[in-house]
Design a protein around this motif. Structure first.
Motif, PDB file in Angstrom:
ATOM      1  N   TRP A  10       0.835  -1.199   0.000  1.00 22.98           N
ATOM      2  CA  TRP A  10       0.000   0.000   0.000  1.00 22.98           C
ATOM      3  C   TRP A  10       0.872   1.251   0.000  1.00 22.98           C
ATOM      4  O   TRP A  10       1.861   1.338   0.704  1.00 22.98           O
ATOM      5  CB  TRP A  10      -0.893   0.033   1.243  1.00 22.98           C
ATOM      6  N   ARG A  11       0.500   2.224  -0.836  1.00 23.65           N
ATOM      7  CA  ARG A  11       1.190   3.514  -0.846  1.00 23.65           C
ATOM      8  C   ARG A  11       0.174   4.597  -1.154  1.00 23.65           C
ATOM      9  O   ARG A  11      -0.822   4.363  -1.838  1.00 23.65           O
ATOM     10  CB  ARG A  11       2.319   3.541  -1.868  1.00 23.65           C
ATOM     11  N   LYS A  12       0.434   5.777  -0.640  1.00 26.56           N
ATOM     12  CA  LYS A  12      -0.466   6.899  -0.866  1.00 26.56           C
ATOM     13  C   LYS A  12      -0.326   7.363  -2.304  1.00 26.56           C
ATOM     14  O   LYS A  12       0.783   7.498  -2.827  1.00 26.56           O
ATOM     15  CB  LYS A  12      -0.134   8.042   0.083  1.00 26.56           C
ATOM     16  N   SER A  13      -1.441   7.606  -2.941  1.00 24.00           N
ATOM     17  CA  SER A  13      -1.434   8.090  -4.315  1.00 24.00           C
ATOM     18  C   SER A  13      -0.761   9.450  -4.401  1.00 24.00           C
ATOM     19  O   SER A  13      -1.026  10.340  -3.590  1.00 24.00           O
ATOM     20  CB  SER A  13      -2.866   8.203  -4.832  1.00 24.00           C
ATOM     21  N   CYS A  22      -7.457  11.558   0.527  1.00 19.89           N
ATOM     22  CA  CYS A  22      -6.310  10.686   0.292  1.00 19.89           C
ATOM     23  C   CYS A  22      -6.763   9.259   0.007  1.00 19.89           C
ATOM     24  O   CYS A  22      -7.653   8.731   0.661  1.00 19.89           O
ATOM     25  CB  CYS A  22      -5.394  10.670   1.516  1.00 19.89           C
ATOM     26  N   VAL A  23      -6.137   8.656  -0.981  1.00 15.55           N
ATOM     27  CA  VAL A  23      -6.363   7.246  -1.263  1.00 15.55           C
ATOM     28  C   VAL A  23      -5.019   6.535  -1.307  1.00 15.55           C
ATOM     29  O   VAL A  23      -3.987   7.146  -1.543  1.00 15.55           O
ATOM     30  CB  VAL A  23      -7.120   7.009  -2.598  1.00 15.55           C
ATOM     31  N   GLU A  24      -5.059   5.233  -1.046  1.00 17.75           N
ATOM     32  CA  GLU A  24      -3.879   4.396  -1.127  1.00 17.75           C
ATOM     33  C   GLU A  24      -4.099   3.341  -2.200  1.00 17.75           C
ATOM     34  O   GLU A  24      -5.223   2.886  -2.414  1.00 17.75           O
ATOM     35  CB  GLU A  24      -3.606   3.699   0.211  1.00 17.75           C
ATOM     36  N   ARG A  35      -8.053   2.126  -1.648  1.00 16.48           N
ATOM     37  CA  ARG A  35      -8.839   2.310  -0.429  1.00 16.48           C
ATOM     38  C   ARG A  35      -8.687   3.746   0.062  1.00 16.48           C
ATOM     39  O   ARG A  35      -7.737   4.442  -0.283  1.00 16.48           O
ATOM     40  CB  ARG A  35      -8.415   1.328   0.655  1.00 16.48           C
ATOM     41  N   ASP A  36      -9.630   4.158   0.893  1.00 18.21           N
ATOM     42  CA  ASP A  36      -9.629   5.486   1.498  1.00 18.21           C
ATOM     43  C   ASP A  36      -8.732   5.454   2.728  1.00 18.21           C
ATOM     44  O   ASP A  36      -8.901   4.600   3.599  1.00 18.21           O
ATOM     45  CB  ASP A  36     -11.052   5.858   1.898  1.00 18.21           C
ATOM     46  N   GLY A  42     -12.858   0.079   5.630  1.00 15.19           N
ATOM     47  CA  GLY A  42     -14.174   0.289   5.039  1.00 15.19           C
ATOM     48  C   GLY A  42     -14.384  -0.347   3.679  1.00 15.19           C
ATOM     49  O   GLY A  42     -15.419  -0.180   3.077  1.00 15.19           O
ATOM     50  N   GLY A  43     -13.417  -1.065   3.191  1.00 13.55           N
ATOM     51  CA  GLY A  43     -13.555  -1.706   1.898  1.00 13.55           C
ATOM     52  C   GLY A  43     -12.591  -1.124   0.885  1.00 13.55           C
ATOM     53  O   GLY A  43     -11.870  -0.160   1.163  1.00 13.55           O
TER      54      GLY A  43
END
Length: 66
Positions: A10-13, A22-24, A35-36, A42-43
């Protein structure tokens, strides 16, 4: 795309703002998951590699700019 594994890496966009929205992005076999960052449990949304490439291209060309 059926998610048969947990996303990894996972990495931040880089397109996310620094304070909000922010999304990853994580890797899954054959594609990507998003994901958020404010609600990681939350999915998530998944895309196969073709869908992901088209989505990234659309972002880079400004297709979703307001």
């Amino acid at each position: 795309m059926t998610l048969l594994q947990s996303p990894v890496g996972w990495r931040k966009s880089s397109r996310s703002s620094q304070e909000t929205n922010c999304v990853e992005v994580g890797r899954v076999i054959g594609g990507a998951a998003v994901r958020d960052t404010k609600d990681r449990s939350g999915g998530l949304v998944t895309a196969d590699s073709t869908q992901w490439r088209c989505f990234v291209k659309a972002i880079k060309t400004g297709r979703f700019d307001l």
